[in-house]
Design a protein around this motif. Structure first.
Motif, PDB file in Angstrom:
ATOM      1  N   ALA A  40      14.652  26.690   3.035  1.00 13.45           N
ATOM      2  CA  ALA A  40      14.469  28.098   2.669  1.00 13.45           C
ATOM      3  C   ALA A  40      14.573  28.276   1.159  1.00 13.45           C
ATOM      4  O   ALA A  40      13.814  29.048   0.560  1.00 13.45           O
ATOM      5  CB  ALA A  40      15.503  28.969   3.382  1.00 13.45           C
ATOM      6  N   MET A  41      15.501  27.561   0.522  1.00 11.55           N
ATOM      7  CA  MET A  41      15.629  27.617  -0.932  1.00 11.55           C
ATOM      8  C   MET A  41      14.343  27.169  -1.609  1.00 11.55           C
ATOM      9  O   MET A  41      13.888  27.779  -2.583  1.00 11.55           O
ATOM     10  CB  MET A  41      16.790  26.724  -1.399  1.00 11.55           C
ATOM     11  N   LEU A  42      13.731  26.101  -1.098  1.00 13.56           N
ATOM     12  CA  LEU A  42      12.497  25.585  -1.706  1.00 13.56           C
ATOM     13  C   LEU A  42      11.362  26.598  -1.580  1.00 13.56           C
ATOM     14  O   LEU A  42      10.613  26.839  -2.538  1.00 13.56           O
ATOM     15  CB  LEU A  42      12.114  24.256  -1.043  1.00 13.56           C
ATOM     16  N   PHE A  43      11.222  27.210  -0.400  1.00 15.97           N
ATOM     17  CA  PHE A  43      10.154  28.196  -0.193  1.00 15.97           C
ATOM     18  C   PHE A  43      10.378  29.444  -1.045  1.00 15.97           C
ATOM     19  O   PHE A  43       9.446  29.964  -1.666  1.00 15.97           O
ATOM     20  CB  PHE A  43      10.069  28.573   1.286  1.00 15.97           C
ATOM     21  N   MET A  44      11.611  29.936  -1.080  1.00 15.17           N
ATOM     22  CA  MET A  44      11.906  31.143  -1.855  1.00 15.17           C
ATOM     23  C   MET A  44      11.739  30.885  -3.342  1.00 15.17           C
ATOM     24  O   MET A  44      11.237  31.737  -4.083  1.00 15.17           O
ATOM     25  CB  MET A  44      13.325  31.618  -1.535  1.00 15.17           C
ATOM     26  N   ASN A  45      12.158  29.700  -3.782  1.00 16.89           N
ATOM     27  CA  ASN A  45      12.010  29.365  -5.197  1.00 16.89           C
ATOM     28  C   ASN A  45      10.535  29.278  -5.582  1.00 16.89           C
ATOM     29  O   ASN A  45      10.154  29.686  -6.689  1.00 16.89           O
ATOM     30  CB  ASN A  45      12.700  28.034  -5.491  1.00 16.89           C
ATOM     31  N   ARG A  46       9.703  28.808  -4.684  1.00 12.31           N
ATOM     32  CA  ARG A  46       8.266  28.725  -4.970  1.00 12.31           C
ATOM     33  C   ARG A  46       7.673  30.120  -5.146  1.00 12.31           C
ATOM     34  O   ARG A  46       6.880  30.354  -6.065  1.00 12.31           O
ATOM     35  CB  ARG A  46       7.562  27.974  -3.836  1.00 12.31           C
ATOM     36  N   GLN A  47       8.062  31.066  -4.272  1.00 16.15           N
ATOM     37  CA  GLN A  47       7.565  32.428  -4.389  1.00 16.15           C
ATOM     38  C   GLN A  47       8.058  33.079  -5.680  1.00 16.15           C
ATOM     39  O   GLN A  47       7.302  33.772  -6.370  1.00 16.15           O
ATOM     40  CB  GLN A  47       8.008  33.249  -3.171  1.00 16.15           C
ATOM     41  N   ILE A  92      11.068  32.762   6.698  1.00 19.93           N
ATOM     42  CA  ILE A  92      10.354  32.853   5.427  1.00 19.93           C
ATOM     43  C   ILE A  92       9.169  33.805   5.538  1.00 19.93           C
ATOM     44  O   ILE A  92       8.894  34.582   4.616  1.00 19.93           O
ATOM     45  CB  ILE A  92       9.904  31.457   4.967  1.00 19.93           C
ATOM     46  N   ASP A  93       8.455  33.775   6.670  1.00 18.23           N
ATOM     47  CA  ASP A  93       7.341  34.707   6.859  1.00 18.23           C
ATOM     48  C   ASP A  93       7.822  36.153   6.811  1.00 18.23           C
ATOM     49  O   ASP A  93       7.166  37.029   6.223  1.00 18.23           O
ATOM     50  CB  ASP A  93       6.652  34.441   8.207  1.00 18.23           C
TER      51      ASP A  93
END
Length: 798
Positions: A438-445, A746-747
Motif C-alpha cells: 500500500a505504501m508503494l502504491f500510495m507513494n506512486r500516486q 487502493i482502488d
C-alpha cells in the motif's frame, strides 16, 4: 511468590524471546496510545464549555443551489427578537469575526514590536459566560466600555512578554484599544480561538459600523444559542424561518447545529472556526494502529507458544510433582500480563519522546495530560486484556501437555500446534505485505501529483497580495509595480485579482446567468492584465490584438477549455452578464480558448474559468513576481515588505512563495504517506523481530535433524534453505491472500483523485522482494549459524 520466581527465571532464560515480545508490544501500545490521545482530542472538540451540549449555532442551507451554499452569518438586527419570541431559547449571543482579516498589532509606544495577528472577535457580553471565558488578570467589568479589549494569555506573552499589561494601550491596525483584562486561551480542542475579544458596543460607537446594526443587508454576525432542556429543535428552526419571512420560498432552510458537532460536520466550512477533522486521517490511523496491535499480539502468541514448547520437559516435571492444570494456566497468564505491563511502561516512555513529533504530524496540540488518572486505569486494563488475549492460547497448550509424550522427540508435539504457529506467522506477513505494498502504491500516486505539470510555470515566483483594489487604487498599484520592476532581482511581474494555488472557497464558483446555457456552468472569474498568460506560460489560441484588449478598458471575456466544453450552447460572440444572476449586457466572449491548467491541486478537477480585464474586476491586486536565479529570497521578501509598509504602515504584509504553496497543496497526502511509513516500519519491526525469534526456535527444534543431514552430505546452502522454508511458504501464502485485499483498498483510496496514475502490478513484486529480503535477513543469522555448526558436537550432546 514461588510462581513469580519461576516466571522470572523463565524470562531470564529466554531473554531474546522476552525482549522481542516486550519491544513488539511496547511499539504497538505506543502507537495505540498516541492514536487514542488524538481520537480523544478530536472527539471532545467544543465539550469544555459548561453547557456545551446545549449550545447551538445557526446555519443556513440553500437547497436551490447546485453547490453547497451554506452560511453561518446573519444580520445583527434580524436575530434581535429571537430570544423574546422563542421561549425554548435560554440565551443568545452574536459575534462578528472577519476571518479574512489579518491585522498588525503592537504596543502604542513601541511600534517596532509590530506583528501580524488574526482572531479578532467583536462579541456581546453573554459570549464570555456562554463559552466560559476564564479571567487571568484585569477587570472583565469594563468589557462593554468602548475602546477596550481583552487579550488571550498567548497574545499577552507575545506582545508584552509576560509583564504587567492592564491599562496599557495597543494599536490594532489604526485603531487604539486599552487592555482591561487577560483571559485563558481557549482549549486546543475548541473550534473557536479568539485571540482578542472586543465588545460589540465598540462597533456600535463607531459611525463606520452604524449600518451593521440597522440594516438586514449585512450578513456578518454569528448567532449562538443555548437551548432549554427538551427544546424541540425542528419546531424552533421552523419558527425562526417563519419570523424572518421568505427564507423558505428561496430554498433556504435554517439549521441549529450543536456546537459539539461542528468538528465532524458537513454543513459548512466557516472560516471563523478552526479546521474540521481530517476524517480520512482518523480512519487510517485507527486501521493501521489496530493492524500494528494485531501483529504484536500474533507475534506475542507465536513466540510464547514457541517458548512453551521449548519448556515442555520442565512442565512435565511440574506435573509429575503435582502441579494442577489451573496452576500452569495461571502461571502462564501471569507471565503474559507481566510482559504486557513491562511493555506498557516502555510505551509510556516512548510516548513522552514521540508526542511532539506526532502532534506536528496531525497538526494538533496534543498532550498526555488529556488522559487523566481514570484514562490511565483504562489503558492499564486494556494492557492486561491484551496480555491475557495474547497468552491464553499458549497457556492452554502448556497446561494440556501429556507427561507421557513430553519426554519423546520434539516432533511429536502435534501438527496442530505447528499449524497454529505457521498461521500466526502468515498473519504477520499478511499485515506487513499489505502495508508495504500500500505504501508503494500510495507513494506512486503522490509522486505523480507532485511531479505533474499544473499547466503553468510557478518556479521562482512570489505572489504578493496588496491592500489595493482595482477601481479605486490604480495609481498606487501601478506605482508599486514600477518600483518593483526597478529592482535588479525581479525579472517580470503580472497583475491579477486571483493567483494560482489559492484554496478555492465554496462561493468562488458562481453561475453567471440563467440564459443561453450559462446556467449549465459555474465559473471561476479571474481579472488579469494583458501579461498574465505570458508570465505563467499558459497556452492560449487568441490573436495578439485580443490579448491586448486586456490592457485597456474593453469588456471582453476569455473562457478556458473546460468552460467551453461544459456550456450547452455556443458561447462565442455572446454577452456574459456583468452581475451574477442577472441578464444585463456584460462581457463579450471572444473566439478561442485558454488551455486548461490546474488552478489548485491536480487531485481536483479543473474548474471552468472566465478571464476578464483587470480594470473591470474590482478585485484586490495580486502581484505575481518572477525573481532571477541565485536571488536571496529572504532579503527580497524583506525589501518588498519594507516598501509595502511605506504605503500601508498599519496593514499586514501577505506574500506567498508558490513553490512552497505547491507542497502545501499535497500536505494531506504527504502526511498520509508519512503515517503509513512510520507505522509500516513499526509493523515490520515487530513482524521481522518475530521472524528472528522464531528462526532461533526452529533452529533449536531441528538441530539434531540438521546435524544428521549434514553428516549425510547436505551443504550449508541446502540446510539454510531447509530452515527458512517455513518462513518463505508462509510469506507466499500471505501474499496471495493479501493482493486482492490491497487492490480493493487502493482502488477505493485512489478514486478520490480527479487525476490518477497507473498502478502497475509489478509493485506487488517489489513488495514481495522487500519482504523476502527482510525475512532472510531476520532469520539468516541463526539459520546460518545452525547450518555451519559442528554435527559431532550436536549429536554427542544429544
Amino acid at each position: 511468590m514461588l510462581n513469580l520466581k519461576i516466571i522470572l527465571r523463565s524470562l531470564r532464560r529466554n531473554l531474546i524471546y522476552t525482549w522481542t515480545n516486550v519491544i513488539g508490544l511496547a511499539i504497538a501500545f505506543c502507537f495505540i496510545f498516541l492514536t487514542s490521545i488524538y481520537l480523544i482530542h478530536e472527539y471532545t472538540f467544543d465539550q469544555s464549555y459548561p453547557d456545551s451540549a446545549k449550545i447551538h449555532r445557526l446555519v443556513t442551507t440553500n437547497s436551490a443551489s447546485s453547490r453547497s451554499a451554506n452560511s453561518s452569518s446573519y444580520p445583527y438586527i434580524l436575530s434581535s427578537s429571537y430570544l423574546e419570541k422563542n421561549p425554548s431559547i435560554e440565551s443568545l449571543v452574536r459575534a462578528y469575526n472577519n476571518s479574512y482579516l489579518t491585522q498588525l498589532v503592537r504596543p502604542s509606544a513601541e511600534r517596532e514590536k509590530a506583528f501580524e495577528e488574526k482572531g479578532f472577535w467583536y462579541v456581546e457580553r453573554g459570549f464570555l459566560d456562554m463559552f466560559d471565558v476564564k479571567q487571568v488578570s484585569g477587570d472583565f467589568g469594563m468589557f462593554d466600555v468602548p475602546g477596550t479589549v481583552l487579550i488571550s494569555e498567548s497574545v499577552h506573552q507575545k506582545i508584552f512578554e509576560g509583564e504587567q499589561i492592564i491599562g496599557k494601550r495597543i494599536l490594532v491596525g489604526e485603531d487604539e484599544f486599552e487592555v482591561t483584562g487577560v483571559y485563558k486561551d481557549f482549549p486546543s480542542n475548541s473550534s473557536l480561538d479568539p485571540r482578542f475579544l472586543i465588545s460589540v458596543e465598540t462597533m456600535k460607537s463607531n459611525p463606520d459600523y452604524s449600518d451593521y446594526f440597522t440594516s438586514t443587508g449585512y450578513l456578518m454576525f454569528k448567532v449562538f444559542m443555548t437551548l432549554n432542556e427538551g427544546a424541540d429543535i425542528d419546531a424552533l428552526e421552523a419558527q425562526l424561518i417563519q419570523q424572518d419571512k421568505g427564507g423558505e420560498s428561496q430554498g433556504e432552510k435554517y439549521e441549529l447545529e450543536p456546537i459539539e458537532d461542528y468538528h465532524f460536520s458537513t454543513l459548512d466550512i466557516a472560516r471563523s472556526f478552526g479546521p474540521k477533522a481530517d476524517e480520512q486521517l482518523v480512519v487510517w490511523l485507527v486501521i493501521i494502529s489496530t493492524c500494528l496491535l494485531a501483529v504484536a499480539i500474533a507475534n506475542f502468541g507465536n513466540i510464547s507458544l514457541a517458548v512453551a514448547l521449548d519448556r515442555s520437559k520442565e512442565v512435565a516435571i511440574h506435573k509429575i510433582i503435582g502441579a494442577r492444570r489451573t496452576q500452569l494456566i495461571k502461571r502462564s497468564l501471569i507471565q503474559s500480563v507481566l510482559l504486557s505491563f513491562i511493555s506498557f511502561i516502555c510505551a509510556l516512555i516512548l510516548i513522552e519522546a514521540l508526542i511532539p513529533i506526532y502532534s506536528q504530524f496531525v497538526d494538533r496540540e496534543l498532550t498526555v495530560a488529556i488522559f487523566g488518572f481514570r484514562t490511565y486505569l483504562i489503558l492499564l486494563a486494556f494492557t492486561s486484556m491484551v496480555g491475557l488475549i495474547a497468552g491464553i492460547y499458549p497457556a492452554l497448550i502448556v497446561s494440556s501437555f501429556k507427561v507421557s509424550s513430553l519426554f519423546n522427540s520434539f516432533s511429536r508435539n502435534g501438527g496442530s500446534k505447528s499449524l497454529i504457529r505457521k498461521s500466526l506467522l502468515a498473519f504477520q506477513f499478511f499485515i506487513a505485505f499489505g502495508i508495504i505494498s500500500a505504501m508503494l502504491f500510495m507513494n506512486r500516486q503522490l509522486e505523480f501529483m507532485m511531479s505533474k505539470e499544473p499547466g503553468y510555470d510557478f518556479k521562482n515566483t512570489l505572489v504578493f497580495q496588496s491592500n489595493w483594489f482595482q477601481g479605486g487604487d490604480e495609481s498606487t498599484i501601478q506605482t508599486f509595480k514600477d518600483r518593483l520592476m526597478a529592482m535588479p532581482a525581479i525579472q517580470d511581474i503580472a497583475l491579477s485579482d486571483e493567483h494560482p494555488m489559492r484554496a478555492l472557497d465554496v462561493n468562488d464558483l458562481q453561475k453567471p446567468g440563467f440564459r443561453d446555457g450559462w446556467e449549465k456552468v459555474e465559473l471561476l472569474s479571474i481579472g488579469i492584465d494583458c501579461h498574465f498568460f505570458e508570465f505563467y506560460g499558459i497556452q492560449e489560441n487568441y490573436d495578439a490584438d485580443v490579448i491586448s484588449l486586456f490592457c485597456g478598458d474593453s469588456k471582453v471575456a476569455l473562457l478556458n477549455e473546460t468552460a467551453l466544453n461544459t456550456l450547452e450552447n455556443e458561447p462565442i460572440g455572446k454577452l456574459l452578464p456583468s452581475y451574477y444572476g442577472k441578464s444585463k449586457p456584460g462581457y463579450l466572449v471572444q473566439e478561442g480558448a485558454v488551455s486548461d491548467f490546474h488552478f489548485n491541486s491536480v487531485s481536483e478537477p479543473i474548474p471552468a474559468m472566465l478571464f476578464m480585464p483587470l480594470s473591470y474586476s474590482n478585485g484586490r491586486a495580486n502581484y505575481s513576481i518572477r525573481y532571477s536565479e541565485n536571488t536571496n529570497v529572504g532579503e527580497l521578501i524583506q525589501t518588498i515588505q519594507q516598501m509595502f509598509w511605506e504605503y500601508e504602515p498599519s496593514e499586514p504584509f501577505v506574500l506567498k512563495v508558490l513553490e512552497e504553496e505547491h507542497k502545501r497543496l499535497y500536505s494531506s497526502e504527504t502526511k498520509m504517506m508519512q503515517m503509513m511509513g512510520v507505522l509500516g516500519i513499526g509493523v515490520c519491526l515487530i513482524a521481522f523481530a518475530g521472524v528472528f525469534a522464531m528462526s532461533i526456535f526452529y533452529g533449536r527444534e531441528r538441530l539434531k535433524e540438521i546435524s544428521i543431514r549434514k553428516v549425510l552430505g547436505a551443504g550449508v546452502a541446502q540446510l539454510f534453505g531447509l530452515q527458512n522454508r517455513v518462513f518463505v511458504i508462509a510469506m507466499i501464502i500471505s501474499i496471495v491472500v493479501a493482493v486482492p485485499v490491497v487492490i480493493r483498498i487502493i482502488d477505493s483510496w485512489i478514486s478520490q483523485f480527479a487525476y490518477r496514475t497507473d498502478q502497475p502490478l509489478w509493485l506487488f513484486g517489489l513488495a514481495g522482494l522487500i519482504m523476502l529480503g527482510a525475512t532472510l535477513l531476520s532469520s539468516g543469522w541463526y539459520s546460518l549459524k545452525v547450518a555451519k555448526s559442528n554435527p559431532v558436537d550436536t549429536l554427542r550432546d544429544s
